[in-house]
Design a protein around this motif. Structure first.
Motif, PDB file in Angstrom:
ATOM      1  N   UNK A  44      -2.929 -11.134   5.602  1.00 39.79           N
ATOM      2  CA  UNK A  44      -2.386  -9.814   5.885  1.00 39.79           C
ATOM      3  C   UNK A  44      -1.223  -9.554   4.938  1.00 39.79           C
ATOM      4  N   UNK A  45      -0.919  -8.290   4.663  1.00 35.04           N
ATOM      5  CA  UNK A  45       0.166  -7.984   3.727  1.00 35.04           C
ATOM      6  C   UNK A  45       1.472  -8.671   4.113  1.00 35.04           C
ATOM      7  N   UNK A  46       2.106  -9.321   3.155  1.00 32.64           N
ATOM      8  CA  UNK A  46       3.381  -9.982   3.386  1.00 32.64           C
ATOM      9  C   UNK A  46       3.281 -11.406   3.873  1.00 32.64           C
ATOM     10  N   UNK A 282      -4.998  -0.951   2.472  1.00 33.07           N
ATOM     11  CA  UNK A 282      -3.884  -0.113   2.879  1.00 33.07           C
ATOM     12  C   UNK A 282      -3.376   0.605   1.627  1.00 33.07           C
ATOM     13  N   UNK A 283      -3.480   1.927   1.609  1.00 30.90           N
ATOM     14  CA  UNK A 283      -3.144   2.677   0.411  1.00 30.90           C
ATOM     15  C   UNK A 283      -1.648   2.925   0.264  1.00 30.90           C
ATOM     16  N   UNK A 284      -0.840   2.249   1.088  1.00 34.14           N
ATOM     17  CA  UNK A 284       0.606   2.363   0.946  1.00 34.14           C
ATOM     18  C   UNK A 284       1.050   1.571  -0.271  1.00 34.14           C
ATOM     19  N   UNK A 285       1.660   2.255  -1.202  1.00 38.48           N
ATOM     20  CA  UNK A 285       2.059   1.604  -2.451  1.00 38.48           C
ATOM     21  C   UNK A 285       3.270   0.704  -2.241  1.00 38.48           C
ATOM     22  N   UNK A 286       3.196  -0.519  -2.756  1.00 36.46           N
ATOM     23  CA  UNK A 286       4.353  -1.403  -2.793  1.00 36.46           C
ATOM     24  C   UNK A 286       5.101  -1.122  -4.091  1.00 36.46           C
ATOM     25  N   UNK A 288       8.030  -1.750  -5.189  1.00 38.22           N
ATOM     26  CA  UNK A 288       8.840  -2.780  -5.826  1.00 38.22           C
ATOM     27  C   UNK A 288       7.999  -3.800  -6.567  1.00 38.22           C
ATOM     28  N   UNK A 289       6.729  -3.922  -6.214  1.00 42.95           N
ATOM     29  CA  UNK A 289       5.861  -4.887  -6.878  1.00 42.95           C
ATOM     30  C   UNK A 289       4.736  -4.208  -7.650  1.00 42.95           C
ATOM     31  N   UNK A 290       4.704  -2.889  -7.562  1.00 39.11           N
ATOM     32  CA  UNK A 290       3.680  -2.122  -8.278  1.00 39.11           C
ATOM     33  C   UNK A 290       2.282  -2.666  -7.990  1.00 39.11           C
ATOM     34  N   UNK A 291       1.973  -2.820  -6.706  1.00 42.79           N
ATOM     35  CA  UNK A 291       0.659  -3.310  -6.310  1.00 42.79           C
ATOM     36  C   UNK A 291       0.252  -2.625  -5.018  1.00 42.79           C
ATOM     37  N   UNK A 292      -0.889  -3.044  -4.486  1.00 39.59           N
ATOM     38  CA  UNK A 292      -1.373  -2.447  -3.242  1.00 39.59           C
ATOM     39  C   UNK A 292      -1.314  -3.463  -2.116  1.00 39.59           C
ATOM     40  N   UNK A 293      -1.007  -2.963  -0.897  1.00 42.67           N
ATOM     41  CA  UNK A 293      -1.132  -3.802   0.289  1.00 42.67           C
ATOM     42  C   UNK A 293      -2.617  -3.914   0.635  1.00 42.67           C
ATOM     43  N   UNK A 294      -3.102  -5.114   0.752  1.00 40.58           N
ATOM     44  CA  UNK A 294      -4.516  -5.302   1.065  1.00 40.58           C
ATOM     45  C   UNK A 294      -4.637  -6.185   2.296  1.00 40.58           C
ATOM     46  N   UNK A 295      -5.201  -5.636   3.361  1.00 44.58           N
ATOM     47  CA  UNK A 295      -5.374  -6.373   4.605  1.00 44.58           C
ATOM     48  C   UNK A 295      -6.834  -6.782   4.734  1.00 44.58           C
TER      49      UNK A 295
END
Length: 326
Positions: A44-46, A282-286, A288-295
């Motif tokens: 999960x993201x994080x 999850x299309x919420x942009x990270x 600070x890391x310029x990536x995607x949250x992927x669950x």
């Protein structure tokens, strides 16, 4: 007990838990089907977790699946390439009749200094004497000194085995395996040449019907689904000819919102099953890391029958279906 496969819906095992077997394949051994793939339950993201090993499930009807065990475990040593924080994708298993041994290949990536370094991709090989017992990692190789991405394994009728992988990100490579299926002979050929993503092909899924070979491939758009292309050949080393998108009435041109990982031939039937993942993004942009949250822990599966029209494979959407009545 269920009577249907329901593509895209949550699939539970016989204990009522979500099946965790992604980037998966199916084997038929002594009258039983075995479905195996990546355990993503904690991805999960994080979390910092990429996988929790490879799970194996068993079934007698391809619909109801019993959890057997985690056949490839994720060790606690962070320097081990199978540690949960490191990349391990798309395990494939073939059986070596000569050595009476199951051989698993898996895609690995990263280094000790940078565990998520996608620029360094290679293969791991593990073995076991039983499909339901623990596999042990025995080797790591960079096949043909190439950066190897998503892949498939295929054993022909004469016992010759092949690895088919996307050379990141330019072409599909087909290479002969040694007699023990644990290395490459050096013989290979290249196919489906495209200059770069998103057109460059990956995730090959190879199958054979009668005397013709077929291959499904995906475009290179990470976890976002795209249009499958089908190709056919009279010989494993080609030439391979693209014959179009096998998915009929796929209005979004995204393989019914999935990515095919393998094609399983059902024994004693002219039935092939395209086995795919419906990844959750999850299309919420990270920022600070310029990536995607992927669950991926809540990703589902899209299994659909492959039919043939004028000897061309086609896939149609079915909200539910029973492979035993097909």
């Amino acid at each position: 007990m269920s009577n249907f496969i329901r593509p895209g819906q949550v699939w539970l095992d016989t204990n009522g838990k979500r099946i965790q077997a992604h980037g998966s394949s199916v084997m038929y051994v002594d009258g039983v089907y075995y479905w195996y793939g990546e355990n993503k339950e904690n991805t999960i993201p994080g979390s910092g977790v990429w996988h929790n090993g490879v799970n194996c499930y068993s079934s007698e009807d391809l619909i109801n699946w019993k959890f057997e065990k985690t056949i490839l475990k994720a060790p606690s040593d962070v320097n081990n390439p199978l540690h949960p924080s490191r990349i391990m994708d798309r395990p494939h298993i073939i059986y070596n009749k000569k050595n009476k041994e199951f051989v698993m290949w898996m895609k690995l990536a990263g280094t000790d200094d940078n565990p998520r370094d996608w620029n360094y991709q290679y293969m791991g090989i593990a073995t076991s004497k039983s499909i339901t017992e623990e596999f042990k990692l025995i080797d790591k190789i960079v096949p043909l000194d190439m950066s190897s991405g998503d892949f498939d394994l295929f054993v022909d009728d004469n016992g010759q085995a092949y690895i088919i992988f996307g050379k990141v990100h330019t072409e599909i490579v087909i290479a002969d395996l040694t007699d023990d299926y644990k290395n490459l002979t050096g013989k290979y050929s290249t196919h489906l040449h495209f200059s770069s993503p998103p057109l460059a092909r990956e995730a090959p899924a190879v199958f054979k019907r009668e005397n013709e070979y077929f291959m499904f491939t995906s475009g290179t758009t990470a976890y976002y689904p795209n249009q499958t292309l089908s190709a056919k050949a009279d010989n494993m080393h080609g030439p391979w000819y693209i014959i179009g998108d096998p998915c009929l009435e796929d209005t979004e041109k995204n393989t019914f919102n999935s990515q095919i990982s393998s094609v399983f031939k059902v024994p004693n039937q002219d039935l092939f099953i395209a086995i795919g993942d419906r990844w959750v993004v999850d299309l919420t942009r990270k920022k600070e890391k310029s990536s995607w949250n992927i669950n991926t822990s809540e990703s589902d599966y899209v299994w659909l029958p492959v039919e043939f029209r004028d000897n061309i494979p086609v896939i149609q959407w079915k909200s539910e279906w029973n492979p035993n009545n097909f």
